[in-house]
Structure formats: structure tokens, C-alpha cells
Design a protein around this motif. Structure first.
Motif, PDB file in Angstrom:
ATOM      1  N   VAL A  41       0.797  -1.202   0.036  1.00 24.48           N
ATOM      2  CA  VAL A  41      -0.047  -0.173  -0.046  1.00 24.48           C
ATOM      3  C   VAL A  41       0.932   1.275   0.029  1.00 24.48           C
ATOM      4  CG1 VAL A  41      -1.635   1.312   1.318  1.00 24.48           C
ATOM      5  CG2 VAL A  41      -1.954  -1.301   1.076  1.00 24.48           C
ATOM      6  N   TYR A  42       1.923   1.310   0.776  1.00 24.20           N
ATOM      7  CA  TYR A  42       2.959   2.367   0.887  1.00 24.20           C
ATOM      8  C   TYR A  42       3.330   2.639  -0.388  1.00 24.20           C
ATOM      9  CZ  TYR A  42       6.663   5.261   2.372  1.00 24.20           C
ATOM     10  OH  TYR A  42       7.587   6.190   2.655  1.00 24.20           O
ATOM     11  N   ILE A  43       3.899   1.515  -1.052  1.00 22.32           N
ATOM     12  CA  ILE A  43       4.598   1.809  -2.393  1.00 22.32           C
ATOM     13  C   ILE A  43       3.447   2.292  -3.611  1.00 22.32           C
ATOM     14  CG2 ILE A  43       5.310   0.644  -4.589  1.00 22.32           C
ATOM     15  CD1 ILE A  43       6.664  -1.547  -2.488  1.00 22.32           C
ATOM     16  N   LYS A  57      10.825  12.822  -4.090  1.00 25.70           N
ATOM     17  CA  LYS A  57       9.876  13.750  -3.696  1.00 25.70           C
ATOM     18  C   LYS A  57       8.707  13.387  -3.085  1.00 25.70           C
ATOM     19  CE  LYS A  57       9.115  18.194  -3.405  1.00 25.70           C
ATOM     20  NZ  LYS A  57       9.838  19.336  -3.012  1.00 25.70           N
ATOM     21  N   SER A  58       8.220  12.556  -3.603  1.00 25.33           N
ATOM     22  CA  SER A  58       6.918  11.789  -3.104  1.00 25.33           C
ATOM     23  C   SER A  58       6.955  11.209  -1.720  1.00 25.33           C
ATOM     24  CB  SER A  58       6.088  10.865  -3.991  1.00 25.33           C
ATOM     25  OG  SER A  58       5.068  10.353  -3.490  1.00 25.33           O
ATOM     26  N   LYS A  59       8.072  10.408  -1.535  1.00 26.39           N
ATOM     27  CA  LYS A  59       8.498   9.767  -0.073  1.00 26.39           C
ATOM     28  C   LYS A  59       8.436  10.696   0.712  1.00 26.39           C
ATOM     29  CE  LYS A  59      12.309   8.359   0.504  1.00 26.39           C
ATOM     30  NZ  LYS A  59      12.692   8.672   1.735  1.00 26.39           N
ATOM     31  N   ASN A  60       9.385  11.809   0.477  1.00 27.12           N
ATOM     32  CA  ASN A  60       9.495  12.862   1.365  1.00 27.12           C
ATOM     33  C   ASN A  60       8.468  13.816   1.815  1.00 27.12           C
ATOM     34  OD1 ASN A  60      12.143  11.930   1.554  1.00 27.12           O
ATOM     35  ND2 ASN A  60      12.926  13.259  -0.248  1.00 27.12           N
ATOM     36  N   LEU A  61       7.664  14.032   0.666  1.00 29.93           N
ATOM     37  CA  LEU A  61       6.670  14.966   1.024  1.00 29.93           C
ATOM     38  C   LEU A  61       5.244  14.481   1.675  1.00 29.93           C
ATOM     39  CD1 LEU A  61       6.190  18.057   0.143  1.00 29.93           C
ATOM     40  CD2 LEU A  61       4.920  17.287  -1.893  1.00 29.93           C
ATOM     41  N   ILE A  62       5.064  13.032   1.491  1.00 28.20           N
ATOM     42  CA  ILE A  62       4.073  12.467   2.098  1.00 28.20           C
ATOM     43  C   ILE A  62       4.087  12.057   3.451  1.00 28.20           C
ATOM     44  CG2 ILE A  62       4.425   9.996   1.558  1.00 28.20           C
ATOM     45  CD1 ILE A  62       1.311  11.752   1.047  1.00 28.20           C
ATOM     46  N   LYS A  63       5.256  12.404   3.950  1.00 29.72           N
ATOM     47  CA  LYS A  63       5.496  11.916   5.228  1.00 29.72           C
ATOM     48  C   LYS A  63       4.552  12.621   6.475  1.00 29.72           C
ATOM     49  CE  LYS A  63      10.354  11.007   4.883  1.00 29.72           C
ATOM     50  NZ  LYS A  63      11.700  11.691   5.552  1.00 29.72           N
ATOM     51  N   CYS A  64       4.136  13.634   6.216  1.00 25.24           N
ATOM     52  CA  CYS A  64       3.223  14.416   7.142  1.00 25.24           C
ATOM     53  C   CYS A  64       1.881  14.060   7.067  1.00 25.24           C
ATOM     54  CB  CYS A  64       3.263  15.994   7.107  1.00 25.24           C
ATOM     55  SG  CYS A  64       2.874  16.606   5.583  1.00 25.24           S
ATOM     56  N   LYS A  65       1.298  13.617   6.112  1.00 24.50           N
ATOM     57  CA  LYS A  65       0.131  12.954   5.815  1.00 24.50           C
ATOM     58  C   LYS A  65      -0.047  11.338   5.339  1.00 24.50           C
ATOM     59  CE  LYS A  65      -2.004  17.188   6.106  1.00 24.50           C
ATOM     60  NZ  LYS A  65      -3.088  17.412   7.212  1.00 24.50           N
ATOM     61  N   ILE A  66       1.104  10.783   5.882  1.00 26.31           N
ATOM     62  CA  ILE A  66       1.034   9.278   5.500  1.00 26.31           C
ATOM     63  C   ILE A  66      -0.323   8.586   6.172  1.00 26.31           C
ATOM     64  CG2 ILE A  66       2.297   8.735   7.337  1.00 26.31           C
ATOM     65  CD1 ILE A  66       2.436   7.376   3.774  1.00 26.31           C
ATOM     66  N   GLY A  67      -0.689   9.000   7.220  1.00 27.06           N
ATOM     67  CA  GLY A  67      -1.934   8.395   8.122  1.00 27.06           C
ATOM     68  C   GLY A  67      -3.068   8.592   7.426  1.00 27.06           C
ATOM     69  N   VAL A  68      -3.278   9.601   6.808  1.00 27.02           N
ATOM     70  CA  VAL A  68      -4.312  10.247   6.114  1.00 27.02           C
ATOM     71  C   VAL A  68      -4.536   9.442   4.735  1.00 27.02           C
ATOM     72  CG1 VAL A  68      -5.591  12.154   4.775  1.00 27.02           C
ATOM     73  CG2 VAL A  68      -4.783  12.426   7.036  1.00 27.02           C
ATOM     74  N   ALA A  69      -3.191   9.450   3.916  1.00 32.51           N
ATOM     75  CA  ALA A  69      -3.120   8.917   2.678  1.00 32.51           C
ATOM     76  C   ALA A  69      -3.508   7.054   2.788  1.00 32.51           C
ATOM     77  CB  ALA A  69      -1.750   8.893   2.144  1.00 32.51           C
ATOM     78  N   PHE A  70      -3.110   6.339   3.952  1.00 32.74           N
ATOM     79  CA  PHE A  70      -3.536   5.087   4.003  1.00 32.74           C
ATOM     80  C   PHE A  70      -5.082   5.132   4.077  1.00 32.74           C
ATOM     81  CE2 PHE A  70       1.116   3.758   4.965  1.00 32.74           C
ATOM     82  CZ  PHE A  70       0.701   2.476   4.307  1.00 32.74           C
TER      83      PHE A  70
END
Length: 307
Positions: free
Chosen positions: A174-176, A200-213
């Protein structure tokens, strides 16, 4: 726009949904044109290809590879165009510029190359993951199913460890997928492609990774239910006939799928701007230069698309 750039960083799960629907309903004609011109044809092409793949399915690896490659070639152009059009529309709305369907279509040739490169790179990653997924699933089945001669209960250390491995593996998958999809949005807005867009995607999504999941889970289940229902009807597993009730239901699902695709792309774009707002805020707070402010930094990240 109703939300200021600074406020976007504080959007949560429901806030992102609310903001996405507000954007869509603020320009219903524009997003209807995009859906009918790009997203709906993509859905029809994909369903036709899926039907042919189901009809001429083969267990040979070389045939599977050829079908995957044909799928990529068939959906490359409509996929990149549909994603690019929606992301461009949301971006122009956030920049408070006058946005029209003609302006968006005129922008697509300028960004199509880098978006296609990222899409191709994403496809390669997904293809490799699918091959690995098949091997892992086979290994997990052997691990999780206890041998009848040596096990009487399904609850044992071997199965518990196997389940933990399966869940971790699914989480990585899912993360990939999130990184891949987010990288495509980045390629539309910023002058980045392929591996640079992924990083860039990996670094930028860190602050919203829970929401993205959570977003991935919601849309993934919706697409799974809709796709499964459509597949059962067209494969004949629902009785081999299509009465008027099923016809109305399938027509509704066929119209609903492109709408969900539109919402999913808008949600992904709003998540990008939310993450970008957080990144810009951190940059402004950490810099010692009094000449840098939030507004100037925010506009600078949109220059590759809006210039």
C-alpha cells in the motif's frame, strides 16, 4: 479559494474530503467536461482491455507479460491526460487564476512528457511488485495452511508469524502504491519525473501518511466493490443474462466509477497541497532570511506549471 495556503496544512481526513468536494462543486461544468473527455473514455478502454484479457487468459508467464505491456500501452495516453487535466484544474483554482477547459487542454502537451515518464516508471515498479506478490502469496499459503499430520489447531506460532509477515507485506504494498500515485501528481505540478518524483513523493507525504493510508483504503474498497460487480455481470457469473434491473444497476456503476476516479484524483491533489503547505511553513520557519515569506515561497513551487 476558500482555504488559505496556510490552512491547507491542517486538513485531516474529513477536511480533505470536504475540500475536494468543494473544489469540484465550485466548477461543476469544468470537471464534467474533464470527466466526459478524459476519465470516461479511459474507463471504457480499460474495461474492454480487461474483458479481452479475461477472455484470452493464459497461465503462461510470457502471455501475462505481454498482456501487462499491452495494458500499459493502451492506457498510457488516456491515463496521463486524465490525471494531468484534473491536477491542472485544481492547481489553477488554487492559484486564483481564470481556469477554462481550453486552457487546461492547452497545458497538457507541455507536461505530458514528464508525466508519461513517471507513469512508465510507476508501471515498472508495479509490474515487479506483482511478480513478487505472486511468489509471496504462494509461499504464505504454504506457511499458513497447517499440515494435517502435524497440526490440529490453526492458532499456532507458525501461523501467527505468517500473518504478521502478510500484514507487513500488504502495508509495504500500500505504501508503494501511495508513493507511485503521489509521484504522478508531483510530476504534473513540478518539473520532476521518474525516480526524482518518487523521492519527492516519499519525502513530501510523510506529514500525511496516515491520512493517505485511510484514503487508499476507502477508495480501494469502493473500486473493488464496483469492479467486482461489473466483472461478475460481464463474465456471466450472475446467471448469464442481463435483465432490466441489472442493466440499470450496471449503468449506474459505469457512471459512478469515473466520478469516483475524479474524486480520487482531486483528493490526491488536495493532499499534495496540504503536504506542500506544511513543507513551505517549515521552510519559512527555519530560514533566517527576512526576505522569505509564505506567499512568495508558495507561489514559487507552482512556477513550473503556472508560468
Amino acid at each position: 479559494m476558500e482555504k488559505t495556503q496556510q490552512e491547507l496544512q491542517f486538513l485531516g481526513f474529513f477536511g480533505i474530503f470536504k475540500e475536494s468536494f468543494r473544489i469540484i462543486f465550485s466548477k461543476p461544468k469544468l470537471f464534467t467536461q474533464i470527466t466526459l473527455t478524459f476519465i470516461l473514455p479511459l474507463f471504457i478502454i480499460f474495461r474492454l482491455h480487461h474483458y479481452l484479457a479475461y477472455t484470452f487468459a493464459s497461465k503462461r508467464l510470457i502471455h501475462s507479460i505481454l498482456w501487462e505491456l499491452s495494458c500499459y500501452l493502451v492506457i498510457l495516453i488516456p491515463s496521463t491526460l486524465s490525471i494531468s487535466a484534473v491536477v491542472c484544474a485544481v492547481t489553477f483554482l488554487y492559484t486564483a487564476k481564470d481556469v477554462t477547459f481550453k486552457k487546461i487542454t492547452g497545458m497538457l502537451p507541455k507536461i505530458w512528457k514528464r508525466v508519461s515518464i513517471t507513469f512508465a516508471f510507476s508501471f515498472a515498479i508495479n509490474f515487479c511488485y506483482q511478480i513478487l506478490d505472486e511468489r509471496v502469496r504462494t509461499s504464505m499459503v504454504r506457511l499458513l495452511v497447517p499440515l494435517q499430520d502435524h497440526a490440529t489447531s490453526i492458532i499456532n506460532a507458525k501461523n501467527i508469524i505468517g500473518l504478521i509477515i502478510v500484514y507487513l507485506y500488504l502495508a509495504v504494498g500500500v505504501y508503494i502504491s501511495i508513493i507511485r500515485r503521489f509521484a504522478t501528481v508531483i510530476s504534473v505540478i513540478e518539473d520532476l519525473s521518474a525516480i526524482k518524483a518518487m523521492i519527492k513523493s516519499k519525502n513530501l507525504i510523510k506529514c500525511k501518511i496516515g491520512v493517505a493510508f485511510f484514503m487508499y483504503f476507502v477508495f480501494g474498497n469502493c473500486f473493488l466493490v464496483i469492479g467486482g460487480r461489473i466483472n461478475r455481470v460481464f463474465s456471466g457469473s450472475d446467471g448469464g443474462h442481463l435483465d432490466w434491473r441489472n442493466g440499470v444497476g450496471i449503468s449506474f456503476l459505469i457512471l459512478l466509477k469515473p466520478i469516483l476516479d475524479l474524486v480520487a484524483i482531486v483528493v490526491g491533489t488536495v493532499i499534495y497541497f496540504s503536504c506542500k503547505s506544511h513543507e513551505v511553513t517549515m521552510k519559512v520557519l527555519t530560514t533566517q532570511s527576512h526576505q522569505m515569506n509564505f506567499k512568495s515561497t508558495w507561489w514559487s513551487v507552482l512556477d513550473p506549471l503556472t508560468e
